[in-house]
Write a protein that holds these residues in place. Sequence first.
Motif, mmCIF file in Angstrom:
data_model
loop_
_atom_site.group_PDB
_atom_site.id
_atom_site.type_symbol
_atom_site.label_atom_id
_atom_site.label_comp_id
_atom_site.label_asym_id
_atom_site.label_seq_id
_atom_site.Cartn_x
_atom_site.Cartn_y
_atom_site.Cartn_z
ATOM 1 N N ARG A 223 0.836 -1.206 0.000
ATOM 2 C CA ARG A 223 0.000 0.000 0.000
ATOM 3 C C ARG A 223 0.864 1.247 0.000
ATOM 4 O O ARG A 223 1.931 1.272 0.617
ATOM 5 C CB ARG A 223 -0.879 0.035 1.240
ATOM 6 N N LEU A 224 0.348 2.276 -0.668
ATOM 7 C CA LEU A 224 1.047 3.554 -0.709
ATOM 8 C C LEU A 224 0.015 4.667 -0.835
ATOM 9 O O LEU A 224 -0.871 4.598 -1.675
ATOM 10 C CB LEU A 224 2.001 3.593 -1.912
ATOM 11 N N ASN A 225 0.135 5.662 0.008
ATOM 12 C CA ASN A 225 -0.716 6.850 -0.084
ATOM 13 C C ASN A 225 0.093 7.959 -0.745
ATOM 14 O O ASN A 225 1.061 8.446 -0.174
ATOM 15 C CB ASN A 225 -1.171 7.303 1.307
ATOM 16 N N CYS A 226 -0.325 8.343 -1.943
ATOM 17 C CA CYS A 226 0.336 9.439 -2.647
ATOM 18 C C CYS A 226 -0.074 10.745 -1.960
ATOM 19 O O CYS A 226 -1.224 10.885 -1.526
ATOM 20 C CB CYS A 226 -0.099 9.437 -4.109
ATOM 21 N N GLY B 249 -3.446 12.299 -2.597
ATOM 22 C CA GLY B 249 -4.657 11.701 -2.059
ATOM 23 C C GLY B 249 -4.996 10.345 -2.659
ATOM 24 O O GLY B 249 -5.875 9.650 -2.161
ATOM 25 N N GLU B 250 -4.314 9.979 -3.716
ATOM 26 C CA GLU B 250 -4.559 8.683 -4.359
ATOM 27 C C GLU B 250 -4.001 7.557 -3.492
ATOM 28 O O GLU B 250 -2.899 7.646 -2.953
ATOM 29 C CB GLU B 250 -3.888 8.648 -5.730
ATOM 30 N N TYR B 251 -4.792 6.505 -3.340
ATOM 31 C CA TYR B 251 -4.394 5.319 -2.574
ATOM 32 C C TYR B 251 -4.015 4.243 -3.583
ATOM 33 O O TYR B 251 -4.848 3.828 -4.394
ATOM 34 C CB TYR B 251 -5.564 4.881 -1.692
ATOM 35 N N THR C 222 -2.400 0.461 -4.484
ATOM 36 C CA THR C 222 -2.197 -0.864 -3.899
ATOM 37 C C THR C 222 -1.642 -1.818 -4.946
ATOM 38 O O THR C 222 -1.649 -1.549 -6.143
ATOM 39 C CB THR C 222 -3.518 -1.453 -3.366
ATOM 40 N N HIS D 5 0.920 5.497 -11.919
ATOM 41 C CA HIS D 5 0.243 6.662 -11.349
ATOM 42 C C HIS D 5 1.106 7.909 -11.528
ATOM 43 O O HIS D 5 0.596 8.964 -11.934
ATOM 44 C CB HIS D 5 -0.059 6.430 -9.871
ATOM 45 N N SER E 21 3.687 1.038 2.786
ATOM 46 C CA SER E 21 3.471 0.315 4.053
ATOM 47 C C SER E 21 2.854 -1.028 3.758
ATOM 48 O O SER E 21 2.450 -1.334 2.672
ATOM 49 C CB SER E 21 2.563 1.114 4.978
#
Length: 48
Positions: A4-7, A10-12, A14, A28, A48
């Motif tokens: 998982r990564l939160n840009c 705001g884009e999530y 996976t 992305h 993460s």
Amino acid sequence: MKTRLNCPCGEYITGTDEDELVANAQAHLSAEHPGREYDRDAILFMAS
């Protein structure tokens, strides 16, 4: 394993594994943040 990564935009993002996460994050970046490039190690560091 990180999947998982939160840009900051705001884009999530996976992936089912780290390889897919890196590919999805790079896709992305190309689509939404032209000119920003991160290598595998940098992406996994932020994930993460």
